[in-house]
Motif scaffolding. Structure first.
Motif, PDB file in Angstrom:
ATOM      1  N   VAL A 102      -5.079   3.570   8.714  1.00  0.00           N
ATOM      2  CA  VAL A 102      -5.819   3.618   7.455  1.00  0.00           C
ATOM      3  C   VAL A 102      -5.017   4.446   6.461  1.00  0.00           C
ATOM      4  O   VAL A 102      -4.581   5.555   6.778  1.00  0.00           O
ATOM      5  CB  VAL A 102      -7.225   4.250   7.645  1.00  0.00           C
ATOM      6  N   GLU A 103      -4.822   3.884   5.267  1.00  0.00           N
ATOM      7  CA  GLU A 103      -4.084   4.575   4.209  1.00  0.00           C
ATOM      8  C   GLU A 103      -5.045   4.978   3.102  1.00  0.00           C
ATOM      9  O   GLU A 103      -5.927   4.205   2.719  1.00  0.00           O
ATOM     10  CB  GLU A 103      -3.006   3.656   3.630  1.00  0.00           C
ATOM     11  N   TYR A 104      -4.830   6.210   2.597  1.00  0.00           N
ATOM     12  CA  TYR A 104      -5.662   6.754   1.528  1.00  0.00           C
ATOM     13  C   TYR A 104      -4.796   7.190   0.356  1.00  0.00           C
ATOM     14  O   TYR A 104      -3.569   7.249   0.466  1.00  0.00           O
ATOM     15  CB  TYR A 104      -6.461   7.962   2.056  1.00  0.00           C
ATOM     16  N   GLN A 105      -5.453   7.518  -0.758  1.00  0.00           N
ATOM     17  CA  GLN A 105      -4.749   8.023  -1.940  1.00  0.00           C
ATOM     18  C   GLN A 105      -3.940   9.262  -1.571  1.00  0.00           C
ATOM     19  O   GLN A 105      -4.293   9.994  -0.650  1.00  0.00           O
ATOM     20  CB  GLN A 105      -5.756   8.398  -3.039  1.00  0.00           C
ATOM     21  N   GLY A 106      -2.864   9.486  -2.282  1.00  0.00           N
ATOM     22  CA  GLY A 106      -2.049  10.680  -2.069  1.00  0.00           C
ATOM     23  C   GLY A 106      -1.158  10.598  -0.843  1.00  0.00           C
ATOM     24  O   GLY A 106      -0.645  11.610  -0.378  1.00  0.00           O
ATOM     25  N   GLY A 107      -0.990   9.404  -0.299  1.00  0.00           N
ATOM     26  CA  GLY A 107      -0.116   9.237   0.853  1.00  0.00           C
ATOM     27  C   GLY A 107      -0.711   9.696   2.173  1.00  0.00           C
ATOM     28  O   GLY A 107      -0.025   9.739   3.182  1.00  0.00           O
ATOM     29  N   TYR A 140     -10.663   3.960   1.371  1.00  0.00           N
ATOM     30  CA  TYR A 140      -9.286   3.690   1.784  1.00  0.00           C
ATOM     31  C   TYR A 140      -8.601   2.741   0.811  1.00  0.00           C
ATOM     32  O   TYR A 140      -9.248   1.994   0.071  1.00  0.00           O
ATOM     33  CB  TYR A 140      -9.253   3.102   3.201  1.00  0.00           C
ATOM     34  N   ILE A 141      -7.268   2.759   0.848  1.00  0.00           N
ATOM     35  CA  ILE A 141      -6.468   1.790   0.102  1.00  0.00           C
ATOM     36  C   ILE A 141      -6.249   0.563   0.983  1.00  0.00           C
ATOM     37  O   ILE A 141      -6.351  -0.568   0.532  1.00  0.00           O
ATOM     38  CB  ILE A 141      -5.102   2.397  -0.296  1.00  0.00           C
ATOM     39  N   VAL A 160      -8.162  -9.204  18.083  1.00  0.00           N
ATOM     40  CA  VAL A 160      -8.612  -9.195  16.699  1.00  0.00           C
ATOM     41  C   VAL A 160      -7.628  -8.351  15.891  1.00  0.00           C
ATOM     42  O   VAL A 160      -7.308  -7.220  16.286  1.00  0.00           O
ATOM     43  CB  VAL A 160     -10.044  -8.611  16.590  1.00  0.00           C
ATOM     44  N   ASP A 161      -7.144  -8.903  14.793  1.00  0.00           N
ATOM     45  CA  ASP A 161      -6.232  -8.198  13.903  1.00  0.00           C
ATOM     46  C   ASP A 161      -6.809  -8.294  12.496  1.00  0.00           C
ATOM     47  O   ASP A 161      -6.799  -9.367  11.894  1.00  0.00           O
ATOM     48  CB  ASP A 161      -4.834  -8.807  13.974  1.00  0.00           C
ATOM     49  N   ILE A 162      -7.324  -7.185  12.011  1.00  0.00           N
ATOM     50  CA  ILE A 162      -8.020  -7.160  10.726  1.00  0.00           C
ATOM     51  C   ILE A 162      -7.244  -6.295   9.746  1.00  0.00           C
ATOM     52  O   ILE A 162      -6.816  -5.188  10.087  1.00  0.00           O
ATOM     53  CB  ILE A 162      -9.444  -6.581  10.892  1.00  0.00           C
ATOM     54  N   GLU A 163      -7.072  -6.816   8.552  1.00  0.00           N
ATOM     55  CA  GLU A 163      -6.461  -6.038   7.481  1.00  0.00           C
ATOM     56  C   GLU A 163      -7.303  -6.188   6.240  1.00  0.00           C
ATOM     57  O   GLU A 163      -7.766  -7.282   5.919  1.00  0.00           O
ATOM     58  CB  GLU A 163      -5.031  -6.520   7.211  1.00  0.00           C
ATOM     59  N   ASP A 164      -7.528  -5.067   5.545  1.00  0.00           N
ATOM     60  CA  ASP A 164      -8.301  -5.091   4.314  1.00  0.00           C
ATOM     61  C   ASP A 164      -7.689  -4.123   3.328  1.00  0.00           C
ATOM     62  O   ASP A 164      -7.238  -3.040   3.709  1.00  0.00           O
ATOM     63  CB  ASP A 164      -9.763  -4.711   4.597  1.00  0.00           C
ATOM     64  N   ARG A 165      -7.644  -4.542   2.065  1.00  0.00           N
ATOM     65  CA  ARG A 165      -7.126  -3.695   0.979  1.00  0.00           C
ATOM     66  C   ARG A 165      -8.199  -3.581  -0.083  1.00  0.00           C
ATOM     67  O   ARG A 165      -8.913  -4.536  -0.363  1.00  0.00           O
ATOM     68  CB  ARG A 165      -5.867  -4.306   0.373  1.00  0.00           C
TER      69      ARG A 165
END
Length: 155
Positions: free
Chosen positions: A60-65, A134-135, A149-154
């Motif tokens: 999981v990626e968030y703001q600010g790296g 999250y980003i 299961v391979d899930i990606e969301d932006r």
């Protein structure tokens, strides 16, 4: 010459005492396996049998790296690998410590290979106490029924 004799006698005594100590401990604790990796792997495999999946990988990626990563990788005939890299809470773990951290949370997941993308995302965020701002989120789960299961969301 006398000093050399004393040194050799001292070294011999140390060697004999060390050997006696090893034999004594082996006799006293015959069932102790001093290979912690085997014990940890056996422990992790037993715990994984309680879940309906064999592998999980969460990124999981968030703001600010800032990122959150948690992974349990279980390949046949290989030791289980586990890691946590949590920039949000400054938690960085490997091995059994990481496994316990992940397992405690993964055990709360109520997902199957038939769960929807949104159900899996919501369950993961909730179980791992992650913010939903999250980003990007990527969740891979290999279920015991053989489905992956391979899930990606932006956002």
């Amino acid at each position: 010459m006398k000093r050399l004799g004393i040194i050799l006698a001292s070294l011999t005594c140390l060697f004999v005492l060390s050997a006696f100590s090893i034999v004594e401990n082996s006799a006293r604790y015959p069932n102790v396996d001093n290979t912690p990796m085997q014990n940890d792997d056996e422990y992790m495999r037993e715990k994984m049998a309680e879940l309906n999946f064999s592998e999980i990988d969460i990124d999981v990626e968030y703001q600010g790296g800032k990122e959150f990563e948690a992974e349990i990788d279980q390949d046949r005939n290989e030791p289980i690998l586990a890691k946590v890299e949590d920039d949000l809470n400054n938690v960085y773990l490997r091995g059994r410590e990481a496994f316990d951290h992940i397992f405690e949370r993964a055990n709360k997941l109520d997902v199957t290979s038939n769960s929807t993308k949104q159900q899996i995302i919501d369950q993961v965020l909730n179980a791992f106490d992650l913010p939903n701002d999250y980003i990007k989120i990527d969740v891979e789960i290999e279920f015991d029924d053989g489905k992956k299961v391979d899930i990606e969301d932006r956002k």
